[in-house]
Design a protein around this motif. Structure first.
Motif, mmCIF file in Angstrom:
data_model
loop_
_atom_site.group_PDB
_atom_site.id
_atom_site.type_symbol
_atom_site.label_atom_id
_atom_site.label_comp_id
_atom_site.label_asym_id
_atom_site.label_seq_id
_atom_site.Cartn_x
_atom_site.Cartn_y
_atom_site.Cartn_z
ATOM 1 N N MET A 179 41.227 -13.972 103.984
ATOM 2 C CA MET A 179 41.075 -15.339 103.519
ATOM 3 C C MET A 179 41.836 -15.522 102.222
ATOM 4 O O MET A 179 41.695 -14.731 101.297
ATOM 5 N N LYS A 180 42.641 -16.565 102.144
ATOM 6 C CA LYS A 180 43.425 -16.827 100.939
ATOM 7 C C LYS A 180 42.537 -17.437 99.872
ATOM 8 O O LYS A 180 41.800 -18.390 100.122
ATOM 9 N N GLN A 181 42.618 -16.864 98.665
ATOM 10 C CA GLN A 181 41.810 -17.347 97.558
ATOM 11 C C GLN A 181 42.685 -18.161 96.619
ATOM 12 O O GLN A 181 43.395 -17.619 95.779
ATOM 13 N N ARG A 182 42.641 -19.471 96.760
ATOM 14 C CA ARG A 182 43.495 -20.316 95.923
ATOM 15 C C ARG A 182 42.963 -20.438 94.503
ATOM 16 O O ARG A 182 43.728 -20.476 93.544
ATOM 17 N N HIS A 183 41.645 -20.523 94.367
ATOM 18 C CA HIS A 183 41.069 -20.830 93.067
ATOM 19 C C HIS A 183 40.556 -19.612 92.314
ATOM 20 O O HIS A 183 40.310 -19.689 91.114
ATOM 21 N N TRP A 184 40.397 -18.504 92.997
ATOM 22 C CA TRP A 184 40.014 -17.265 92.311
ATOM 23 C C TRP A 184 40.720 -16.098 92.986
ATOM 24 O O TRP A 184 40.131 -15.336 93.749
ATOM 25 N N PRO A 185 42.019 -15.945 92.703
ATOM 26 C CA PRO A 185 42.827 -14.938 93.419
ATOM 27 C C PRO A 185 42.402 -13.504 93.170
ATOM 28 O O PRO A 185 42.835 -12.596 93.892
ATOM 29 N N LEU A 186 41.557 -13.276 92.175
ATOM 30 C CA LEU A 186 41.077 -11.911 91.942
ATOM 31 C C LEU A 186 40.324 -11.350 93.142
ATOM 32 O O LEU A 186 40.236 -10.130 93.310
ATOM 33 N N TYR A 187 39.812 -12.223 94.001
ATOM 34 C CA TYR A 187 39.145 -11.736 95.203
ATOM 35 C C TYR A 187 40.129 -11.108 96.188
ATOM 36 O O TYR A 187 39.713 -10.395 97.107
ATOM 37 N N GLY A 188 41.396 -11.347 96.000
ATOM 38 C CA GLY A 188 42.398 -10.742 96.872
ATOM 39 C C GLY A 188 42.950 -9.432 96.361
ATOM 40 O O GLY A 188 43.762 -8.783 97.032
ATOM 41 N N VAL A 231 32.447 -13.173 86.679
ATOM 42 C CA VAL A 231 33.346 -14.188 87.234
ATOM 43 C C VAL A 231 33.193 -15.495 86.462
ATOM 44 O O VAL A 231 34.174 -16.133 86.062
ATOM 45 N N ALA A 232 31.951 -15.905 86.230
ATOM 46 C CA ALA A 232 31.697 -17.180 85.568
ATOM 47 C C ALA A 232 32.224 -17.204 84.136
ATOM 48 O O ALA A 232 32.670 -18.256 83.647
ATOM 49 N N LEU A 262 47.980 -8.038 93.251
ATOM 50 C CA LEU A 262 47.964 -8.173 91.796
ATOM 51 C C LEU A 262 48.832 -9.329 91.319
ATOM 52 O O LEU A 262 48.450 -10.048 90.384
ATOM 53 N N ASP A 263 50.000 -9.513 91.909
ATOM 54 C CA ASP A 263 50.899 -10.565 91.430
ATOM 55 C C ASP A 263 50.234 -11.935 91.439
ATOM 56 O O ASP A 263 50.457 -12.756 90.540
ATOM 57 N N ALA A 264 49.395 -12.185 92.429
ATOM 58 C CA ALA A 264 48.760 -13.492 92.539
ATOM 59 C C ALA A 264 47.743 -13.758 91.443
ATOM 60 O O ALA A 264 47.434 -14.924 91.144
ATOM 61 N N CYS A 265 47.240 -12.704 90.810
ATOM 62 C CA CYS A 265 46.216 -12.895 89.786
ATOM 63 C C CYS A 265 46.603 -12.306 88.434
ATOM 64 O O CYS A 265 45.771 -12.230 87.526
ATOM 65 N N ARG A 266 47.851 -11.914 88.273
ATOM 66 C CA ARG A 266 48.280 -11.249 87.033
ATOM 67 C C ARG A 266 48.021 -12.097 85.798
ATOM 68 O O ARG A 266 47.606 -11.592 84.742
ATOM 69 N N ALA A 267 48.229 -13.400 85.902
ATOM 70 C CA ALA A 267 48.037 -14.278 84.732
ATOM 71 C C ALA A 267 46.602 -14.274 84.231
ATOM 72 O O ALA A 267 46.355 -14.542 83.049
ATOM 73 N N GLU A 268 45.662 -13.958 85.123
ATOM 74 C CA GLU A 268 44.250 -13.976 84.714
ATOM 75 C C GLU A 268 43.935 -12.899 83.692
ATOM 76 O O GLU A 268 42.931 -12.986 82.978
ATOM 77 N N PHE A 269 44.772 -11.872 83.609
ATOM 78 C CA PHE A 269 44.507 -10.759 82.696
ATOM 79 C C PHE A 269 45.099 -10.981 81.311
ATOM 80 O O PHE A 269 44.889 -10.154 80.419
ATOM 81 N N GLY A 270 45.877 -12.025 81.135
ATOM 82 C CA GLY A 270 46.409 -12.347 79.828
ATOM 83 C C GLY A 270 47.466 -11.405 79.313
ATOM 84 O O GLY A 270 47.769 -11.392 78.128
ATOM 85 N N GLY A 271 48.051 -10.596 80.204
ATOM 86 C CA GLY A 271 49.068 -9.635 79.763
ATOM 87 C C GLY A 271 50.462 -10.225 79.650
ATOM 88 O O GLY A 271 50.675 -11.386 79.959
#
Length: 213
Positions: free
Chosen positions: A1-10, A71-72, A204-213
């Motif tokens: 399942m594609k996670q558009r709003h929380w890509p960390l699940y992928g 997550v929250a 990882l590429d889909a959620c890399r920005a979430e880590f602030g690196g």
């Protein structure tokens, strides 16, 4: 399942025996059940926050709420990635990777626990190796830190095998009494020297920005 709003699940981290991923509600329920079944002997307390002091149901509920809270409360400036660890398709424990101001410090910290029935098989070392691969190879971390009570030889042994070096002692309070923690530090160069576990990353590429690196 594609996670558009929380890509960390992928995100998937895989080793020869394990898969680590952020648990959906079904896996989180399994993870809580592992905690309820016990993660340490009754006469010990390896955690500075004694979240296992209550009933088995209390421990399971604490895990369930904690993971949802990570997550929250996530932000790129302060995050805690709380991963379910699967072995042969079954949840066996949890591996956390955390950071504050990672874009500036390049430093992560780790924490983990493993169900009692799965201990003594080298899984603890392998799941920490997976977390370190995410940090260093995936996110470009410069250092990783951890700590364990001085009377917790299993946790200290995992850190030693992975190349951590002692980084001083620290006093903490547990149930109103003082305890001593051994701080540990792993620089990138030592991580590279002590790598023995093959790890792959997916998503990882889909959620890399979430880590602030």
């Amino acid at each position: 399942m594609k996670q558009r709003h929380w890509p960390l699940y992928g995100l998937r981290i895989r080793t020869p025996r394990l898969e680590l991923r952020l648990p959906d509600l079904e896996l989180l329920d399994e993870l809580a059940s592992v905690a309820a079944d016990g993660v340490h002997a009754p006469d010990t307390m390896p955690f500075t926050v004694p979240w296992t002091d209550g009933s088995p149901a209390d421990s399971g509920r604490a895990v369930f709420q904690h993971v949802l809270a990570t997550v929250a409360n996530w932000s790129p400036e302060k995050w805690a990635l709380s991963l379910a660890v699967l072995h042969e398709g079954r949840v066996v424990g949890r591996q956390d990777v955390m950071a504050k101001d990672f874009a500036v410090t390049g430093e992560v910290s780790t924490g983990s626990w493993l169900g009692l029935r799965y201990q003594g098989r080298g899984i603890g070392t392998e799941m920490r190796a997976a977390a370190l691969h995410l940090a260093f190879a995936g996110l470009g971390a410069r250092t990783a830190v951890s700590s364990a009570m001085t009377d917790n030889p299993r946790s200290l042994g995992v850190s030693r095998r992975l190349g951590y070096l002692p980084d001083g002692l620290e006093a903490a309070a547990l149930r109103g009494a003082p305890v001593t923690l051994q701080r540990l530090r792993l620089e990138r160069a030592r991580w590279e020297e002590h790598r023995t576990v093959d790890v792959t990353l997916e998503g990882l590429d889909a959620c890399r920005a979430e880590f602030g690196g």
